[in-house]
Design a protein around this motif. Structure first.
Motif, PDB file in Angstrom:
ATOM      1  N   LEU A  60      18.919  75.829  47.267  1.00 26.82           N
ATOM      2  CA  LEU A  60      19.303  77.180  47.697  1.00 26.82           C
ATOM      3  C   LEU A  60      18.737  77.504  49.074  1.00 26.82           C
ATOM      4  O   LEU A  60      19.442  78.036  49.943  1.00 26.82           O
ATOM      5  CB  LEU A  60      18.780  78.207  46.692  1.00 26.82           C
ATOM      6  N   ILE A  61      17.472  77.187  49.269  1.00 21.12           N
ATOM      7  CA  ILE A  61      16.814  77.494  50.533  1.00 21.12           C
ATOM      8  C   ILE A  61      17.451  76.715  51.683  1.00 21.12           C
ATOM      9  O   ILE A  61      17.648  77.251  52.784  1.00 21.12           O
ATOM     10  CB  ILE A  61      15.302  77.223  50.428  1.00 21.12           C
ATOM     11  N   PHE A  62      17.811  75.465  51.450  1.00 22.51           N
ATOM     12  CA  PHE A  62      18.484  74.680  52.487  1.00 22.51           C
ATOM     13  C   PHE A  62      19.850  75.268  52.828  1.00 22.51           C
ATOM     14  O   PHE A  62      20.235  75.332  53.996  1.00 22.51           O
ATOM     15  CB  PHE A  62      18.628  73.223  52.038  1.00 22.51           C
ATOM     16  N   ILE A  63      20.572  75.691  51.806  1.00 22.89           N
ATOM     17  CA  ILE A  63      21.893  76.292  52.043  1.00 22.89           C
ATOM     18  C   ILE A  63      21.751  77.542  52.913  1.00 22.89           C
ATOM     19  O   ILE A  63      22.487  77.736  53.894  1.00 22.89           O
ATOM     20  CB  ILE A  63      22.601  76.624  50.717  1.00 22.89           C
ATOM     21  N   PHE A  64      20.786  78.388  52.574  1.00 18.42           N
ATOM     22  CA  PHE A  64      20.567  79.602  53.358  1.00 18.42           C
ATOM     23  C   PHE A  64      20.067  79.271  54.766  1.00 18.42           C
ATOM     24  O   PHE A  64      20.414  79.956  55.730  1.00 18.42           O
ATOM     25  CB  PHE A  64      19.576  80.527  52.651  1.00 18.42           C
ATOM     26  N   LEU A  65      19.262  78.223  54.897  1.00 16.71           N
ATOM     27  CA  LEU A  65      18.774  77.806  56.210  1.00 16.71           C
ATOM     28  C   LEU A  65      19.938  77.418  57.120  1.00 16.71           C
ATOM     29  O   LEU A  65      20.032  77.882  58.268  1.00 16.71           O
ATOM     30  CB  LEU A  65      17.810  76.626  56.062  1.00 16.71           C
TER      31      LEU A  65
ATOM     32  N   MET B  80      33.944  72.923  61.584  1.00 13.98           N
ATOM     33  CA  MET B  80      33.510  73.598  60.364  1.00 13.98           C
ATOM     34  C   MET B  80      33.956  75.054  60.295  1.00 13.98           C
ATOM     35  O   MET B  80      33.990  75.639  59.214  1.00 13.98           O
ATOM     36  CB  MET B  80      31.989  73.498  60.235  1.00 13.98           C
ATOM     37  N   GLU B  81      34.285  75.624  61.436  1.00 14.41           N
ATOM     38  CA  GLU B  81      34.677  77.033  61.450  1.00 14.41           C
ATOM     39  C   GLU B  81      35.946  77.288  60.644  1.00 14.41           C
ATOM     40  O   GLU B  81      36.192  78.414  60.206  1.00 14.41           O
ATOM     41  CB  GLU B  81      34.871  77.507  62.892  1.00 14.41           C
ATOM     42  N   LYS B  82      36.745  76.261  60.451  1.00 11.90           N
ATOM     43  CA  LYS B  82      37.983  76.426  59.671  1.00 11.90           C
ATOM     44  C   LYS B  82      37.693  76.807  58.219  1.00 11.90           C
ATOM     45  O   LYS B  82      38.551  77.367  57.539  1.00 11.90           O
ATOM     46  CB  LYS B  82      38.803  75.132  59.709  1.00 11.90           C
ATOM     47  N   LEU B  83      36.501  76.475  57.753  1.00  9.12           N
ATOM     48  CA  LEU B  83      36.143  76.791  56.364  1.00  9.12           C
ATOM     49  C   LEU B  83      35.271  78.042  56.262  1.00  9.12           C
ATOM     50  O   LEU B  83      34.712  78.314  55.216  1.00  9.12           O
ATOM     51  CB  LEU B  83      35.416  75.612  55.717  1.00  9.12           C
ATOM     52  N   ARG B  84      35.166  78.785  57.353  1.00 16.04           N
ATOM     53  CA  ARG B  84      34.375  80.013  57.302  1.00 16.04           C
ATOM     54  C   ARG B  84      35.156  81.091  56.558  1.00 16.04           C
ATOM     55  O   ARG B  84      36.304  81.373  56.874  1.00 16.04           O
ATOM     56  CB  ARG B  84      34.004  80.506  58.703  1.00 16.04           C
ATOM     57  N   LEU B  85      34.514  81.693  55.565  1.00 19.76           N
ATOM     58  CA  LEU B  85      35.164  82.707  54.743  1.00 19.76           C
ATOM     59  C   LEU B  85      35.227  84.042  55.478  1.00 19.76           C
ATOM     60  O   LEU B  85      34.384  84.358  56.313  1.00 19.76           O
ATOM     61  CB  LEU B  85      34.402  82.889  53.430  1.00 19.76           C
ATOM     62  N   LYS B  86      36.234  84.815  55.153  1.00 19.63           N
ATOM     63  CA  LYS B  86      36.339  86.156  55.708  1.00 19.63           C
ATOM     64  C   LYS B  86      35.203  87.012  55.142  1.00 19.63           C
ATOM     65  O   LYS B  86      34.879  86.930  53.963  1.00 19.63           O
ATOM     66  CB  LYS B  86      37.696  86.761  55.311  1.00 19.63           C
ATOM     67  N   PHE B  87      34.567  87.795  56.005  1.00 20.80           N
ATOM     68  CA  PHE B  87      33.409  88.618  55.618  1.00 20.80           C
ATOM     69  C   PHE B  87      32.277  87.753  55.049  1.00 20.80           C
ATOM     70  O   PHE B  87      31.567  88.168  54.143  1.00 20.80           O
ATOM     71  CB  PHE B  87      33.808  89.686  54.589  1.00 20.80           C
ATOM     72  N   GLU B  88      32.148  86.551  55.579  1.00 16.63           N
ATOM     73  CA  GLU B  88      31.149  85.622  55.057  1.00 16.63           C
ATOM     74  C   GLU B  88      29.733  86.176  55.194  1.00 16.63           C
ATOM     75  O   GLU B  88      28.888  85.973  54.322  1.00 16.63           O
ATOM     76  CB  GLU B  88      31.247  84.272  55.771  1.00 16.63           C
ATOM     77  N   HIS B  89      29.444  86.874  56.316  1.00 17.66           N
ATOM     78  CA  HIS B  89      28.085  87.378  56.515  1.00 17.66           C
ATOM     79  C   HIS B  89      27.683  88.368  55.426  1.00 17.66           C
ATOM     80  O   HIS B  89      26.539  88.412  54.999  1.00 17.66           O
ATOM     81  CB  HIS B  89      27.947  88.024  57.899  1.00 17.66           C
ATOM     82  N   ILE B  90      28.674  89.140  54.940  1.00 18.51           N
ATOM     83  CA  ILE B  90      28.392  90.086  53.854  1.00 18.51           C
ATOM     84  C   ILE B  90      28.114  89.321  52.566  1.00 18.51           C
ATOM     85  O   ILE B  90      27.179  89.642  51.815  1.00 18.51           O
ATOM     86  CB  ILE B  90      29.572  91.062  53.656  1.00 18.51           C
ATOM     87  N   LEU B  91      28.902  88.279  52.311  1.00 22.16           N
ATOM     88  CA  LEU B  91      28.709  87.444  51.122  1.00 22.16           C
ATOM     89  C   LEU B  91      27.340  86.776  51.148  1.00 22.16           C
ATOM     90  O   LEU B  91      26.611  86.793  50.139  1.00 22.16           O
ATOM     91  CB  LEU B  91      29.802  86.376  51.054  1.00 22.16           C
ATOM     92  N   VAL B  92      26.975  86.215  52.293  1.00 21.91           N
ATOM     93  CA  VAL B  92      25.698  85.513  52.416  1.00 21.91           C
ATOM     94  C   VAL B  92      24.530  86.474  52.224  1.00 21.91           C
ATOM     95  O   VAL B  92      23.579  86.180  51.494  1.00 21.91           O
ATOM     96  CB  VAL B  92      25.601  84.800  53.783  1.00 21.91           C
ATOM     97  N   LEU B  93      24.595  87.626  52.880  1.00 27.07           N
ATOM     98  CA  LEU B  93      23.536  88.628  52.717  1.00 27.07           C
ATOM     99  C   LEU B  93      23.403  89.054  51.260  1.00 27.07           C
ATOM    100  O   LEU B  93      22.294  89.194  50.743  1.00 27.07           O
ATOM    101  CB  LEU B  93      23.827  89.853  53.591  1.00 27.07           C
ATOM    102  N   SER B  94      24.524  89.240  50.589  1.00 22.69           N
ATOM    103  CA  SER B  94      24.520  89.643  49.173  1.00 22.69           C
ATOM    104  C   SER B  94      23.879  88.562  48.312  1.00 22.69           C
ATOM    105  O   SER B  94      23.062  88.854  47.427  1.00 22.69           O
ATOM    106  CB  SER B  94      25.945  89.919  48.690  1.00 22.69           C
ATOM    107  N   LEU B  95      24.243  87.292  48.571  1.00 20.85           N
ATOM    108  CA  LEU B  95      23.674  86.183  47.799  1.00 20.85           C
ATOM    109  C   LEU B  95      22.171  86.070  48.013  1.00 20.85           C
ATOM    110  O   LEU B  95      21.413  85.820  47.073  1.00 20.85           O
ATOM    111  CB  LEU B  95      24.355  84.866  48.204  1.00 20.85           C
ATOM    112  N   ILE B  96      21.723  86.254  49.255  1.00 21.60           N
ATOM    113  CA  ILE B  96      20.292  86.185  49.560  1.00 21.60           C
ATOM    114  C   ILE B  96      19.538  87.263  48.789  1.00 21.60           C
ATOM    115  O   ILE B  96      18.509  86.995  48.154  1.00 21.60           O
ATOM    116  CB  ILE B  96      20.053  86.344  51.080  1.00 21.60           C
ATOM    117  N   VAL B  97      20.047  88.481  48.840  1.00 22.73           N
ATOM    118  CA  VAL B  97      19.379  89.596  48.159  1.00 22.73           C
ATOM    119  C   VAL B  97      19.371  89.384  46.647  1.00 22.73           C
ATOM    120  O   VAL B  97      18.352  89.604  45.979  1.00 22.73           O
ATOM    121  CB  VAL B  97      20.069  90.936  48.515  1.00 22.73           C
TER     122      VAL B  97
END
Length: 204
Positions: free
Chosen positions: A66-71, A148-165
């Protein structure tokens, strides 16, 4: 002494995974070396406490992944799907290298874990091997390079922040109920780094 040995060899081991992943996917690992080292050190403190205080060693690899993925997602700024793929590839590769050494040097996992020094030697030899392979890959331009940008999800930053929290909250609750106060602080520090870079990513 046990804690120092664990921290040193675990850091050597975990950092070799970071170096391999960055090399095989053609990233310059020195660009993010300090952020990676800080996160890896915090992760290894957490791993030590999980193994020795809570006696749940099976959770340590999951948290490391998990930590590597977030890194990779927040600091290196790789799309979350690719971050997960890269992390799993790196983790599996390291596990394969270590499995080979367990078979040839010790004959069994039980024997490899019979003493601390056996375990440290296994970690060191495996890590040095992975470092050398990573150097060869990067030196000769081997590995993978994708858009790799082709696989970037829409609103990904919101998803990532939510997963981290969510991950931070769930882990902290477990540790809180087990009265592992120090590890709550280390997890908070780790995830604070990810949140900082996740937010910074959208403002640069």
């Amino acid at each position: 002494m046990e804690a120092l040995g664990f921290m040193f060899f675990s850091t050597v081991e975990t950092f070799s995974m970071y170096v391999f992943i960055m090399s095989v996917f053609r990233y310059k690992m020195t660009d993010y070396i300090w952020q990676a080292l800080i996160v890896i050190l915090l992760a290894n403190v957490q791993s030590f406490i999980l193994r020795n205080e809570l006696s749940v060693p099976y959770l340590a690899p999951l948290i490391t992944i998990l930590i590597f993925i977030f890194l990779f997602t927040t600091v290196v700024k790789i799309p979350v799907i690719w971050s997960a793929i890269m992390t799993i590839i790196g983790y599996v590769f390291y596990a394969l290298v270590q499995t080979v050494y367990v078979s040839f040097l010790f004959g069994s996992v039980r024997e490899a874990q019979s003493t601390d020094w056996n375990g440290y030697m296994l970690q060191l030899i495996s890590a040095v091997t992975v470092y050398l392979i990573s150097w060869v890959l990067y030196k000769f331009g081997l590995g993978f390079s994708f858009d790799m940008e082709k696989l970037r999800l829409k609103f990904e930053h919101i998803l990532v922040l939510s997963l981290i929290v969510i991950c931070w909250a769930l882990i902290s609750v477990i540790l809180f109920y087990n009265h592992i106060w120090l590890n709550v602080l280390f997890f908070a520090a780790s995830f604070a780094v990810f949140i900082y870079y996740a937010i910074k990513k959208e403002t640069v």
